[in-house]
Design an enzyme around this catalytic site. Structure first.
Site, PDB file in Angstrom:
ATOM      1  N   PRO A   9       0.787  -1.237   0.000  1.00 44.13           N
ATOM      2  CA  PRO A   9       0.000   0.000   0.000  1.00 44.13           C
ATOM      3  C   PRO A   9       0.818   1.286   0.000  1.00 44.13           C
ATOM      4  O   PRO A   9       1.868   1.360   0.628  1.00 44.13           O
ATOM      5  CB  PRO A   9      -0.828  -0.112   1.287  1.00 44.13           C
ATOM      6  CG  PRO A   9      -0.167  -1.157   2.112  1.00 44.13           C
ATOM      7  CD  PRO A   9       0.493  -2.089   1.156  1.00 44.13           C
ATOM      8  N   ASN A  10       0.294   2.231  -0.740  1.00 46.83           N
ATOM      9  CA  ASN A  10       0.813   3.607  -0.844  1.00 46.83           C
ATOM     10  C   ASN A  10       2.078   3.716  -1.691  1.00 46.83           C
ATOM     11  O   ASN A  10       2.540   4.824  -1.958  1.00 46.83           O
ATOM     12  CB  ASN A  10       1.053   4.237   0.545  1.00 46.83           C
ATOM     13  CG  ASN A  10      -0.223   4.285   1.353  1.00 46.83           C
ATOM     14  OD1 ASN A  10      -1.221   4.819   0.879  1.00 46.83           O
ATOM     15  ND2 ASN A  10      -0.227   3.704   2.541  1.00 46.83           N
ATOM     16  N   ARG A  17       4.919  10.875  -2.527  1.00 45.45           N
ATOM     17  CA  ARG A  17       4.642  10.586  -1.119  1.00 45.45           C
ATOM     18  C   ARG A  17       5.901  10.826  -0.266  1.00 45.45           C
ATOM     19  O   ARG A  17       6.941  10.227  -0.506  1.00 45.45           O
ATOM     20  CB  ARG A  17       4.255   9.109  -1.036  1.00 45.45           C
ATOM     21  CG  ARG A  17       4.221   8.527   0.329  1.00 45.45           C
ATOM     22  CD  ARG A  17       4.146   7.010   0.278  1.00 45.45           C
ATOM     23  NE  ARG A  17       3.976   6.508   1.619  1.00 45.45           N
ATOM     24  CZ  ARG A  17       4.306   5.295   2.008  1.00 45.45           C
ATOM     25  NH1 ARG A  17       4.793   4.433   1.152  1.00 45.45           N
ATOM     26  NH2 ARG A  17       4.124   4.931   3.261  1.00 45.45           N
ATOM     27  N   TYR A  22      11.047   8.793   0.928  1.00 47.40           N
ATOM     28  CA  TYR A  22      10.954   7.776  -0.129  1.00 47.40           C
ATOM     29  C   TYR A  22      11.506   8.217  -1.489  1.00 47.40           C
ATOM     30  O   TYR A  22      11.474   7.446  -2.437  1.00 47.40           O
ATOM     31  CB  TYR A  22       9.488   7.335  -0.273  1.00 47.40           C
ATOM     32  CG  TYR A  22       8.930   6.703   0.989  1.00 47.40           C
ATOM     33  CD1 TYR A  22       9.432   5.503   1.461  1.00 47.40           C
ATOM     34  CD2 TYR A  22       7.911   7.321   1.727  1.00 47.40           C
ATOM     35  CE1 TYR A  22       8.945   4.914   2.624  1.00 47.40           C
ATOM     36  CE2 TYR A  22       7.408   6.748   2.891  1.00 47.40           C
ATOM     37  CZ  TYR A  22       7.934   5.554   3.327  1.00 47.40           C
ATOM     38  OH  TYR A  22       7.454   4.970   4.477  1.00 47.40           O
ATOM     39  N   ASN A  72       8.026  -5.508  -1.219  1.00 47.30           N
ATOM     40  CA  ASN A  72       7.955  -4.453  -0.209  1.00 47.30           C
ATOM     41  C   ASN A  72       6.504  -4.437   0.288  1.00 47.30           C
ATOM     42  O   ASN A  72       5.634  -3.854  -0.360  1.00 47.30           O
ATOM     43  CB  ASN A  72       8.330  -3.099  -0.808  1.00 47.30           C
ATOM     44  CG  ASN A  72       8.401  -2.013   0.248  1.00 47.30           C
ATOM     45  OD1 ASN A  72       7.893  -2.202   1.359  1.00 47.30           O
ATOM     46  ND2 ASN A  72       9.007  -0.890  -0.079  1.00 47.30           N
ATOM     47  N   ALA A  75       3.220  -0.920   4.762  1.00 49.04           N
ATOM     48  CA  ALA A  75       2.697  -0.937   6.138  1.00 49.04           C
ATOM     49  C   ALA A  75       2.212  -2.326   6.562  1.00 49.04           C
ATOM     50  O   ALA A  75       2.182  -2.639   7.763  1.00 49.04           O
ATOM     51  CB  ALA A  75       1.580   0.089   6.271  1.00 49.04           C
ATOM     52  N   GLU A  96      12.370  -9.623   1.337  1.00 48.67           N
ATOM     53  CA  GLU A  96      11.625  -8.453   1.824  1.00 48.67           C
ATOM     54  C   GLU A  96      12.506  -7.217   1.677  1.00 48.67           C
ATOM     55  O   GLU A  96      13.673  -7.248   2.090  1.00 48.67           O
ATOM     56  CB  GLU A  96      11.283  -8.688   3.306  1.00 48.67           C
ATOM     57  CG  GLU A  96      10.608  -7.521   3.990  1.00 48.67           C
ATOM     58  CD  GLU A  96      10.500  -7.738   5.513  1.00 48.67           C
ATOM     59  OE1 GLU A  96      10.812  -8.853   6.000  1.00 48.67           O
ATOM     60  OE2 GLU A  96      10.121  -6.775   6.195  1.00 48.67           O
ATOM     61  N   HIS A  98      12.756  -2.788   1.969  1.00 45.75           N
ATOM     62  CA  HIS A  98      12.201  -1.503   2.401  1.00 45.75           C
ATOM     63  C   HIS A  98      13.097  -0.388   1.890  1.00 45.75           C
ATOM     64  O   HIS A  98      14.332  -0.513   1.909  1.00 45.75           O
ATOM     65  CB  HIS A  98      12.103  -1.431   3.927  1.00 45.75           C
ATOM     66  CG  HIS A  98      11.204  -2.486   4.483  1.00 45.75           C
ATOM     67  ND1 HIS A  98       9.835  -2.414   4.375  1.00 45.75           N
ATOM     68  CD2 HIS A  98      11.484  -3.666   5.069  1.00 45.75           C
ATOM     69  CE1 HIS A  98       9.302  -3.509   4.913  1.00 45.75           C
ATOM     70  NE2 HIS A  98      10.284  -4.288   5.336  1.00 45.75           N
ATOM     71  N   ARG A 105      13.203   4.153  12.483  1.00 49.68           N
ATOM     72  CA  ARG A 105      11.956   4.924  12.466  1.00 49.68           C
ATOM     73  C   ARG A 105      11.115   4.571  13.694  1.00 49.68           C
ATOM     74  O   ARG A 105      11.653   4.038  14.676  1.00 49.68           O
ATOM     75  CB  ARG A 105      11.224   4.659  11.147  1.00 49.68           C
ATOM     76  CG  ARG A 105      12.069   5.114   9.924  1.00 49.68           C
ATOM     77  CD  ARG A 105      11.336   4.931   8.623  1.00 49.68           C
ATOM     78  NE  ARG A 105      10.139   5.782   8.553  1.00 49.68           N
ATOM     79  CZ  ARG A 105       9.211   5.657   7.611  1.00 49.68           C
ATOM     80  NH1 ARG A 105       9.357   4.753   6.642  1.00 49.68           N
ATOM     81  NH2 ARG A 105       8.144   6.442   7.608  1.00 49.68           N
TER      82      ARG A 105
HETATM   83  C1  DQA Z   1       8.312   0.934   3.805  1.00 53.24           C
HETATM   84  C2  DQA Z   1       8.381   1.135   5.311  1.00 53.24           C
HETATM   85  C3  DQA Z   1       7.029   0.902   5.946  1.00 53.24           C
HETATM   86  O1  DQA Z   1       7.103   1.085   7.350  1.00 53.24           O
HETATM   87  C4  DQA Z   1       6.025   1.897   5.398  1.00 53.24           C
HETATM   88  O2  DQA Z   1       4.752   1.646   5.935  1.00 53.24           O
HETATM   89  C5  DQA Z   1       5.989   1.930   3.920  1.00 53.24           C
HETATM   90  C6  DQA Z   1       7.235   1.801   3.173  1.00 53.24           C
HETATM   91  C7  DQA Z   1       9.641   1.289   3.116  1.00 53.24           C
HETATM   92  O3  DQA Z   1       9.793   0.887   1.964  1.00 53.24           O
HETATM   93  O4  DQA Z   1      10.490   1.956   3.702  1.00 53.24           O
HETATM   94  O5  DQA Z   1       4.942   2.156   3.320  1.00 53.24           O
HETATM   95  O6  DQA Z   1       8.039  -0.434   3.542  1.00 53.24           O
END
Ligand code: DQA
Length: 142
Positions: A9-10, A17, A22, A72, A75, A96, A98, A105
């Site tokens: 998501p997002n 964003r 990011y 990825n 959240a 995985e 990020h 964080r």
């Molecule tokens: C994320 C880190 C997550 O905590 C966050 O919710 C994201 C992006 C990252 O790529 O740093 O949406 O996965």
């Protein structure tokens, strides 16, 4: 080698964003760069904001014989037992990734339900985290 990049998501909003965290590049632009850089890999990309769609895509990846998945979960990393179960349920290895360094964080982001089921985790290298994820599959090749 067939590798699926799966974003949660997002991440469709990358580039717009929270660019301080990011970055400024959209994932679509970055994906074209990856395809150029990893010509020897058949790369596919899927993004969803919906938990069940991510699970369905993990199941489909199994049917489509991907060699690996760079995921990825965004959240959902911190909340989704269902996605962690799907990673455990399929035979395809998942790395995985990020973009941000989640350990630097908020505390909620220090928890990953996915990590235990993943082959490994790459966090904090910006979009390079995806490159390192793909490279980790290439390094495994006999
Ligand atoms: C994320 C880190 C997550 O905590 C966050 O919710 C994201 C992006 C990252 O790529 O740093 O949406 O996965």
């Amino acid at each position: 080698m067939k590798i699926l990049i799966l974003n949660g998501p997002n991440l469709n909003l990358l580039g717009r964003r929270e660019p301080d965290i990011y970055g400024n590049s959209s994932f679509e632009d970055f994906f074209s760069t990856l395809q150029f850089e990893f010509k020897q890999v058949e790369l596919a990309y899927f993004q969803s904001n919906v938990e069940g769609e991510i699970i369905n895509e993990l199941h489909r990846a199994q049917q489509n014989n991907y060699h690996g998945i760079v995921m990825n979960p965004a959240a959902y990393t911190h909340t989704s037992v269902a996605i962690a179960d799907a990673v455990a349920a399929i035979d395809i290895p998942v790395v995985e990734v990020h973009i941000s360094n989640v350990m630097d964080r908020e505390e909620i982001r220090h928890i990953s339900l996915i990590s235990k089921k993943a082959m490994g985790t790459i966090s904090g290298f910006g979009l390079d985290s995806y490159r390192l994820g793909i490279q980790s599959f290439l390094n495994l090749k006999p």
